[in-house]
Design a protein around this motif. Structure first.
Motif, PDB file in Angstrom:
ATOM      1  N   GLU A   1       0.828  -1.203   0.000  1.00  0.00           N
ATOM      2  CA  GLU A   1       0.000   0.000   0.000  1.00  0.00           C
ATOM      3  C   GLU A   1       0.868   1.261   0.000  1.00  0.00           C
ATOM      4  OE1 GLU A   1      -3.427   0.482  -0.012  1.00  0.00           O
ATOM      5  OE2 GLU A   1      -3.554  -1.645  -0.490  1.00  0.00           O
TER       6      GLU A   1
ATOM      7  N   GLU B   1       2.273   1.991  -3.399  1.00  0.00           N
ATOM      8  CA  GLU B   1       1.239   2.539  -4.282  1.00  0.00           C
ATOM      9  C   GLU B   1       0.960   4.007  -3.955  1.00  0.00           C
ATOM     10  OE1 GLU B   1      -2.179  -0.017  -4.084  1.00  0.00           O
ATOM     11  OE2 GLU B   1      -1.072  -1.743  -4.871  1.00  0.00           O
ATOM     12  N   ILE B   2       0.918   4.321  -2.671  1.00  0.00           N
ATOM     13  CA  ILE B   2       0.659   5.699  -2.258  1.00  0.00           C
ATOM     14  C   ILE B   2       1.803   6.618  -2.667  1.00  0.00           C
ATOM     15  CG2 ILE B   2       0.448   7.203  -0.230  1.00  0.00           C
ATOM     16  CD1 ILE B   2      -1.157   4.875   1.083  1.00  0.00           C
TER      17      ILE B   2
ATOM     18  N   ALA C   1       3.510   6.502  -5.157  1.00  0.00           N
ATOM     19  CA  ALA C   1       3.451   6.738  -6.602  1.00  0.00           C
ATOM     20  C   ALA C   1       2.423   7.810  -6.981  1.00  0.00           C
ATOM     21  CB  ALA C   1       3.130   5.430  -7.332  1.00  0.00           C
ATOM     22  N   ILE C   2       1.616   8.260  -6.025  1.00  0.00           N
ATOM     23  CA  ILE C   2       0.628   9.312  -6.296  1.00  0.00           C
ATOM     24  C   ILE C   2       1.365  10.620  -6.555  1.00  0.00           C
ATOM     25  CG2 ILE C   2      -1.269  10.669  -5.311  1.00  0.00           C
ATOM     26  CD1 ILE C   2      -2.029   8.182  -3.652  1.00  0.00           C
ATOM     27  N   GLU C   3       1.040  11.249  -7.664  1.00  0.00           N
ATOM     28  CA  GLU C   3       1.753  12.478  -8.049  1.00  0.00           C
ATOM     29  C   GLU C   3       1.330  13.698  -7.237  1.00  0.00           C
ATOM     30  OE1 GLU C   3       1.900  13.170 -12.256  1.00  0.00           O
ATOM     31  OE2 GLU C   3       2.360  11.070 -12.673  1.00  0.00           O
ATOM     32  N   ASP C   4       0.049  13.799  -6.929  1.00  0.00           N
ATOM     33  CA  ASP C   4      -0.457  14.949  -6.164  1.00  0.00           C
ATOM     34  C   ASP C   4       0.060  14.857  -4.731  1.00  0.00           C
ATOM     35  OD1 ASP C   4      -2.205  16.379  -4.295  1.00  0.00           O
ATOM     36  OD2 ASP C   4      -3.459  16.796  -6.057  1.00  0.00           O
ATOM     37  N   GLU C   5       0.921  15.815  -4.358  1.00  0.00           N
ATOM     38  CA  GLU C   5       1.591  15.768  -3.056  1.00  0.00           C
ATOM     39  C   GLU C   5       0.605  15.799  -1.887  1.00  0.00           C
ATOM     40  OE1 GLU C   5       4.779  18.423  -0.534  1.00  0.00           O
ATOM     41  OE2 GLU C   5       4.920  18.443  -2.722  1.00  0.00           O
TER      42      GLU C   5
ATOM     43  N   LYS D   1      -2.629  14.861  -1.860  1.00  0.00           N
ATOM     44  CA  LYS D   1      -3.364  13.594  -1.814  1.00  0.00           C
ATOM     45  C   LYS D   1      -2.465  12.472  -1.287  1.00  0.00           C
ATOM     46  CE  LYS D   1      -6.189  10.424  -4.442  1.00  0.00           C
ATOM     47  NZ  LYS D   1      -6.800  10.053  -5.703  1.00  0.00           N
ATOM     48  N   ARG D   2      -1.201  12.479  -1.735  1.00  0.00           N
ATOM     49  CA  ARG D   2      -0.244  11.464  -1.273  1.00  0.00           C
ATOM     50  C   ARG D   2      -0.082  11.537   0.245  1.00  0.00           C
ATOM     51  NH1 ARG D   2       3.969  12.535  -4.490  1.00  0.00           N
ATOM     52  NH2 ARG D   2       4.819  14.046  -3.049  1.00  0.00           N
TER      53      ARG D   2
ATOM     54  N   GLU E   1      -3.161  10.192   2.101  1.00  0.00           N
ATOM     55  CA  GLU E   1      -3.188   8.729   2.061  1.00  0.00           C
ATOM     56  C   GLU E   1      -2.123   8.122   2.964  1.00  0.00           C
ATOM     57  OE1 GLU E   1      -5.578   6.856   0.653  1.00  0.00           O
ATOM     58  OE2 GLU E   1      -6.528   8.776   0.189  1.00  0.00           O
TER      59      GLU E   1
END
Length: 103
Positions: free
Chosen positions: A46, A49-50, A52-56, A58-59, A62
């Motif tokens: 998990e 995967e988190i 890898a989120i581009e939006d800082e 949102k990352r 999460e």
């Protein structure tokens, strides 16, 4: 580690690659470490995967949720929540292990 060894049957062994393996003969401890391993595997997947989120923003949200989940798991595993208190104690007769459920 000394306290754990005093409380139950703990075996230590050096592996060929110079790591140390711990083995517990107690089924409660085996179950605990099995669950911990499963949790860590899911947690690491998990987290990857988190990350890898581009939006800082949102990352970070999460990651905070994941960290909260990890802390809750630790509290439950340590028996700090209601109904989760088990004490494992090495018996006085040979290597008997007694498990006391305090719920």
């Amino acid at each position: 580690m000394f306290s754990i060894d005093d409380s139950m049957n703990l075996s230590l062994a050096e592996t060929p690659d110079q790591k140390v393996a711990l083995t517990f003969e107690n089924p409660t401890m085996q179950d605990f470490f099995r669950k911990w391993c499963q949790f860590k595997n899911v947690y690491e997947k998990e987290k990857a995967e988190i990350l890898a989120i581009e939006d800082e923003d949102k990352r970070q949200v999460e990651l905070d949720k994941l960290d909260a989940t990890q802390e809750e798991w630790k509290l439950r595993a340590m028996g700090t929540t209601i109904g989760c208190h088990t004490i494992i104690k090495k018996g006085t007769e040979g290597n008997t292990v007694r498990v006391y459920d305090l719920t």
